[in-house]
Design an enzyme around this catalytic site. Structure first.
Site, short mmCIF file in Angstrom:
data_model
loop_
_atom_site.label_atom_id
_atom_site.label_comp_id
_atom_site.label_asym_id
_atom_site.label_seq_id
_atom_site.Cartn_x
_atom_site.Cartn_y
_atom_site.Cartn_z
N ASP A 149 0.86 -1.19 0.00
CA ASP A 149 0.00 0.00 0.00
C ASP A 149 0.90 1.25 0.00
O ASP A 149 2.13 1.13 0.16
CB ASP A 149 -0.87 -0.07 1.27
CG ASP A 149 -2.16 0.74 1.17
OD1 ASP A 149 -2.44 1.28 0.08
OD2 ASP A 149 -2.88 0.83 2.18
N HIS A 150 0.29 2.43 -0.15
CA HIS A 150 1.02 3.73 -0.15
C HIS A 150 2.50 3.67 0.22
O HIS A 150 2.84 3.45 1.38
CB HIS A 150 0.38 4.68 0.87
CG HIS A 150 -1.02 5.02 0.55
ND1 HIS A 150 -1.35 6.09 -0.22
CD2 HIS A 150 -2.19 4.41 0.91
CE1 HIS A 150 -2.68 6.15 -0.32
NE2 HIS A 150 -3.20 5.15 0.35
N HIS B 24 -8.94 8.36 4.49
CA HIS B 24 -8.53 7.22 5.32
C HIS B 24 -9.03 7.46 6.74
O HIS B 24 -9.23 8.59 7.14
CB HIS B 24 -7.00 7.10 5.33
CG HIS B 24 -6.41 6.88 3.98
ND1 HIS B 24 -5.58 7.77 3.37
CD2 HIS B 24 -6.57 5.85 3.11
CE1 HIS B 24 -5.22 7.29 2.19
NE2 HIS B 24 -5.81 6.13 2.01
N HIS C 206 -9.75 4.32 -2.36
CA HIS C 206 -9.12 4.31 -1.03
C HIS C 206 -10.12 4.82 0.00
O HIS C 206 -11.11 5.45 -0.35
CB HIS C 206 -7.87 5.19 -1.04
CG HIS C 206 -6.71 4.54 -1.73
ND1 HIS C 206 -5.54 4.21 -1.08
CD2 HIS C 206 -6.56 4.13 -3.01
CE1 HIS C 206 -4.72 3.65 -1.94
NE2 HIS C 206 -5.30 3.59 -3.13
N GLY C 207 -9.81 4.58 1.27
CA GLY C 207 -10.69 5.08 2.33
C GLY C 207 -12.05 4.41 2.29
O GLY C 207 -13.08 5.04 2.47
N THR D 21 -9.10 0.50 7.94
CA THR D 21 -9.55 0.93 9.28
C THR D 21 -10.52 -0.07 9.92
O THR D 21 -10.40 -0.40 11.10
CB THR D 21 -10.20 2.33 9.17
OG1 THR D 21 -9.25 3.20 8.58
CG2 THR D 21 -10.59 2.86 10.54
ZN LIG Z 1 -5.07 4.61 0.81
#
Ligand SMILES: [Zn+2]
Length: 279
Positions: free
Chosen positions: A77-78, A175, A203-204, A228
């Protein structure tokens, strides 16, 4: 990851990219995908990889996928650190994300191109980001006023210059936990989606409504990131078990409770994204 996302975009469903935390959570992701006959992306943050090390994570994937029949990708990821990305490529990740979205546009293009060059000879997929997604990812905090949607004009140039396998344009998601109703720029997503067939990443994902997911998937989002929600399941699964059984001190029962809590979350998302029975 490329093949599973192309197929998902064509058939208008999405593949869940679930951020794992340890062996147990990776086991949940792989086993739930197998049960639901769904392709799946095991996603690792840079922090999680630094915590465990490159080789242990790859060895878990190998062990867990020995008898699976569904496609499983392992995705970083990122990440903005090219040497870290290189180490993942060397260690056996099947997909990486370069997130140079906080850099000036030209530099984002240049860095993303460089990662494509590093990854492609090894058959590894690349995701890149444009604009700024809000919230917290690892230690990066993007305040709401600093969230920039990806511009369609820039997205066009970006996609022409960088041959990514998955593209993450900022469309108003964040996020972490949403405070209030998130404002999703569906029109922008539609414009960007029409530029190419490149599968898009959302995303998020945690906290978006079923209607928002469905609309984003219809508009070309083929990869949905869930992190999350799994962090909450991981900790609450532990906590609730201990609160219900305060005198037990049986660590394996706690791990089992965590497994069950995570499994509910993973299964729910796979069904929501419609990737079940697509493997
Ligand atoms: Zn992300």
């Amino acid at each position: 990851m490329t093949e599973m996302l192309i197929k998902a975009r064509e058939d208008k469903y999405a593949v869940g990219a679930f951020n794992i935390l340890d062996y147990n959570s990776m086991k949940v992701v792989v086993e739930t995908a197998q049960e639901l006959q769904s392709p799946v992306i095991v996603q690792t943050s840079e922090k999680t990889v630094s915590f465990w090390g490159f080789d242990p994570i790859v060895s878990w994937v190998k062990e867990l996928t020995q008898n699976t029949t569904v496609p499983v990708a392992i995705h970083l990821d990122h990440c903005k650190d090219l040497s870290f990305i290189q180490s993942c490529i060397n260690a056996g990740w099947s997909s990486v994300m370069i997130d140079a979205s906080s850099k000036p546009f030209e530099e984002n293009i240049r860095l993303s191109q460089q990662v494509v060059k590093m990854a492609k000879p090894h058959g590894i997929s690349v995701e890149a980001e444009l604009g700024e997604i809000g919230g917290i990812e690892d230690d990066m905090i993007i305040k709401e006023e600093d969230v920039h949607l990806a511009s369609a004009k820039k997205a066009k140039i970006f996609l022409e210059k960088v041959k990514v396998d998955c593209f993450a344009p900022a469309i108003g998601t964040s996020h972490g936990i949403y405070k209030g109703e998130p404002k999703i720029a569906f029109e922008r997503l539609k414009e960007i989606s029409q530029l190419s067939d490149t599968p898009l990443a959302l995303h998020g994902g945690t906290g978006l409504s079923e209607a928002v997911f469905k609309k984003c998937i219809q508009l070309g989002c083929a990869k949905v990131n869930i992190s999350t929600q799994l962090k909450y399941a991981f900790i609450d699964g532990f906590l609730y078990y201990h609160q219900a059984n305060p005198k037990e001190y049986n660590p394996l029962a706690v791990l089992q409770a965590q497994y069950s809590a995570l499994k509910i979350a993973v299964a729910e998302n796979i069904l929501l994204f419609g990737s079940n029975q697509r493997a």
